[in-house]
Write a protein that holds these residues in place. Structure first.
Motif, PDB file in Angstrom:
ATOM      1  N   UNK A  43       4.556  -5.805   3.219  1.00  0.00           N
ATOM      2  CA  UNK A  43       3.530  -6.700   3.064  1.00  0.00           C
ATOM      3  C   UNK A  43       3.466  -7.815   1.847  1.00  0.00           C
ATOM      4  N   UNK A  44       3.331  -9.073   2.148  1.00  0.00           N
ATOM      5  CA  UNK A  44       3.527 -10.057   1.341  1.00  0.00           C
ATOM      6  C   UNK A  44       2.538 -10.465   0.691  1.00  0.00           C
ATOM      7  N   UNK A  45       2.374 -10.456  -0.805  1.00  0.00           N
ATOM      8  CA  UNK A  45       1.090 -10.535  -1.408  1.00  0.00           C
ATOM      9  C   UNK A  45       1.270 -11.512  -2.684  1.00  0.00           C
ATOM     10  N   UNK A  61      -4.270   6.853  -1.788  1.00  0.00           N
ATOM     11  CA  UNK A  61      -3.965   7.464  -0.576  1.00  0.00           C
ATOM     12  C   UNK A  61      -4.768   7.307   0.584  1.00  0.00           C
ATOM     13  N   UNK A  62      -5.364   6.179   0.674  1.00  0.00           N
ATOM     14  CA  UNK A  62      -6.264   5.436   1.906  1.00  0.00           C
ATOM     15  C   UNK A  62      -5.369   5.001   2.985  1.00  0.00           C
ATOM     16  N   UNK A  63      -4.249   4.323   2.636  1.00  0.00           N
ATOM     17  CA  UNK A  63      -3.279   3.910   3.613  1.00  0.00           C
ATOM     18  C   UNK A  63      -2.426   5.165   4.177  1.00  0.00           C
ATOM     19  N   UNK A  64      -2.243   6.138   3.143  1.00  0.00           N
ATOM     20  CA  UNK A  64      -1.425   7.234   3.762  1.00  0.00           C
ATOM     21  C   UNK A  64      -2.455   8.049   4.779  1.00  0.00           C
ATOM     22  N   UNK A  65      -3.671   8.045   4.429  1.00  0.00           N
ATOM     23  CA  UNK A  65      -4.540   8.655   5.502  1.00  0.00           C
ATOM     24  C   UNK A  65      -4.624   8.078   6.676  1.00  0.00           C
ATOM     25  N   UNK A  66      -4.206   6.835   6.679  1.00  0.00           N
ATOM     26  CA  UNK A  66      -4.269   6.144   8.134  1.00  0.00           C
ATOM     27  C   UNK A  66      -2.637   6.190   8.710  1.00  0.00           C
ATOM     28  N   UNK A  67      -1.796   6.865   8.158  1.00  0.00           N
ATOM     29  CA  UNK A  67      -0.576   6.881   8.492  1.00  0.00           C
ATOM     30  C   UNK A  67       0.114   5.695   8.243  1.00  0.00           C
ATOM     31  N   UNK A  68       0.092   4.947   6.951  1.00  0.00           N
ATOM     32  CA  UNK A  68       0.778   3.810   6.501  1.00  0.00           C
ATOM     33  C   UNK A  68       1.236   4.005   5.070  1.00  0.00           C
ATOM     34  N   UNK A  69       2.211   3.518   4.892  1.00  0.00           N
ATOM     35  CA  UNK A  69       2.972   3.169   3.533  1.00  0.00           C
ATOM     36  C   UNK A  69       3.396   1.681   3.173  1.00  0.00           C
ATOM     37  N   UNK A  70       2.550   1.126   2.305  1.00  0.00           N
ATOM     38  CA  UNK A  70       3.097  -0.372   2.160  1.00  0.00           C
ATOM     39  C   UNK A  70       4.415  -0.556   0.961  1.00  0.00           C
ATOM     40  N   UNK A  71       5.065  -1.510   1.546  1.00  0.00           N
ATOM     41  CA  UNK A  71       5.940  -1.822   0.776  1.00  0.00           C
ATOM     42  C   UNK A  71       5.787  -3.399   0.535  1.00  0.00           C
ATOM     43  N   UNK A  72       5.527  -3.585  -0.894  1.00  0.00           N
ATOM     44  CA  UNK A  72       4.868  -4.757  -1.305  1.00  0.00           C
ATOM     45  C   UNK A  72       6.075  -5.794  -1.991  1.00  0.00           C
ATOM     46  N   UNK A  91       5.629  -7.638   7.867  1.00  0.00           N
ATOM     47  CA  UNK A  91       4.761  -7.407   8.879  1.00  0.00           C
ATOM     48  C   UNK A  91       3.085  -7.952   8.740  1.00  0.00           C
ATOM     49  N   UNK A  92       2.863  -7.772   7.388  1.00  0.00           N
ATOM     50  CA  UNK A  92       1.496  -8.347   6.967  1.00  0.00           C
ATOM     51  C   UNK A  92       1.647  -9.311   5.916  1.00  0.00           C
TER      52      UNK A  92
END
Length: 323
Positions: A43-45, A61-72, A91-92
């Motif tokens: 993810x680009x921020x 842990x919200x993203x983890x709960x949805x099966x995602x890990x963010x690499x920022x 990707x985003x």
């Protein structure tokens, strides 16, 4: 890569993105990685208060709960993030709405997927403002005629907003000189007299105030009440080829926005993990609004001003751009 992105002007970046992208802009092969049911997405921020919900959502842990890990990865502006998303580097991405409209009218394949931020809607108490030194003779946006104003990206949302503030104050925006400067460099540039004014957002706004600077206008409100300023986006190819990942990102982002809105102290604290703002200054940071849905009427107003300022090659197709 980050320095290259930051150094490019918005229009050049956008045009180059379509010509020099990777062979797999979907990012579905080696850019996405899955492990144990969790998909890592890049993810680009921009390192500003606006994106606190994503950092907070990751930490909670919200993203983890949805099966995602963010690499920022961070960049200076939304205009710099667009080519990274289109090429598959990310990707985003996070971008102001004007950058996305510029991209679309330059035939860059982008698609907004989730809301990000909105103005507070309160004059003098917004998270973005035109600022000057405390002893500056500049009292209103009209006084910016003949003066130099710093923006994080030229020919983009902040310039449009400043121009509208100047118009509404009875001035001529064509007489204002705009220069490009990163948000975190603006407080020092303003304090040293390198620029006469700066269009800053938090946390740079709080830093300017801590140095004795003052606000002369709330330009986002001059564009439209409760202006939708930025959104999270992906390439159109990625959204078509990875609808399940996009849906997870949308759901996790919406939940993170709601959490940040409901827990402002936690949102404020998370900012210290990705900016260098001192704790004493952080207490004065004005948080934006983080609504779940974009305000279409405000985006229409922003698009009309962008057209009047000559930012687009054609009229943006908001029905295709917005989720």
């Amino acid at each position: 890569m980050r320095r290259l992105l930051i150094g490019l002007a918005a229009t050049t970046v956008l045009v180059t993105a379509t010509a020099c992208g990777s062979s797999d802009p979907s990012g579905s092969s080696d850019q996405n990685s899955s492990s144990g049911g969790t998909t890592t997405v890049k993810v680009g921020l921009i390192p500003i208060v606006d994106v606190a919900p994503l950092y907070l959502g990751q930490a909670k842990g919200i993203f983890a709960k949805h099966g995602l890990k963010l690499e920022i990865t961070t960049a200076q502006s939304g205009a710099a993030i667009v080519p990274g998303v289109v090429s598959g580097q990310f990707q985003f991405g996070f971008s102001n709405v004007t950058s996305l409209m510029i991209a679309q009218t330059n035939s860059v394949p982008v698609q907004a997927v989730a809301n990000a931020i909105a103005s507070t809607g309160v004059q003098g108490k917004d998270f973005g403002a035109i600022t000057v030194k405390g002893d500056s003779p500049i009292k209103s946006a009209k006084d910016l005629e003949g003066k130099t104003v710093a923006n994080n990206a030229l020919k983009n949302i902040n310039e449009t907003a400043v121009r509208e503030s100047v118009r509404k104050a009875g001035g001529d925006p064509d007489k204002v000189k705009f220069v490009e400067l990163a948000f975190d460099q603006m407080p020092a540039a303003l304090d040293s007299g390198q620029v006469d004014a700066a269009m800053v957002v938090e946390p740079a706004l709080a830093t300017v105030k801590s140095q004795g600077g003052r606000e002369i206008a709330s330009p986002f409100l001059d564009v439209a009440p409760n202006l939708t300023i930025a959104m999270y986006f992906a390439s159109t190819q990625y959204t078509q080829q990875n609808p399940d990942v996009v849906k997870k990102f949308q759901e996790a982002t919406a939940e993170s926005l709601a959490y940040a809105d409901a827990h402002p102290d936690e949102a404020r604290d998370i900012v210290t993990t990705y900016t260098k703002i001192p704790a004493a200054v952080l207490a004065d940071v004005v948080l934006p609004k983080w609504p779940a849905e974009p305000n279409r009427a405000s985006i229409d107003a922003l698009a009309k001003l962008g057209e009047a300022d000559g930012l687009f090659k054609s009229t943006p197709d908001l029905d295709k751009l917005l989720p």
